[in-house]
Motif scaffolding. Structure first.
Motif: not given
Length: 117
Positions: A57-84
């Motif tokens: 109850d103290a948490l709520a779902p939210a879009h994350g950020a764009r992360y660059r992993l140590r091996d150079g790959r990109v993990l994109d957790k931004t909103c697929p609709t608005c990009g935020k």
């Protein structure tokens, strides 16, 4: 030095239960998210209440950020609709203040940072 409370088993269980009960609709931008790419936003920021016990109850779902992993790959957790990067943009701001500001602001800085870092 104390460890990050977001890595504890209790937080992971609360996060899983939060997604199970609240779904994957971002509470900050209102767009649907993709399971596995959403983050848990603390309704009361950890900075304001550092000893808070993880509870769904103290948490709520939210879009994350764009992360660059140590091996150079990109993990994109931004909103697929608005990009935020909703959770990152909110940071430790009060939820009411953040939502009020995001309604009146020109979303110029609300998007994920470019990957040229």
């Amino acid at each position: 030095m104390p460890s990050d409370p977001r890595t504890h088993r209790r937080f992971r269980k609360a996060k899983a239960l939060m997604f199970e009960t609240k779904g994957y609709l971002c509470h900050l931008c209102g767009h649907e998210g993709i399971p596995g790419l959403m983050e848990a936003d603390h309704i009361v920021p950890l900075q304001d209440l550092p000893g808070q016990v993880p509870h769904p109850d103290a948490l709520a779902p939210a879009h994350g950020a764009r992360y660059r992993l140590r091996d150079g790959r990109v993990l994109d957790k931004t909103c697929p609709t608005c990009g935020k990067a909703c959770n990152q943009n909110r940071g430790a701001k009060d939820l009411g203040v953040f939502l009020a500001a995001s309604e009146t602001e020109d979303d110029g800085d609300a998007y994920a940072p470019p990957l040229e870092w």
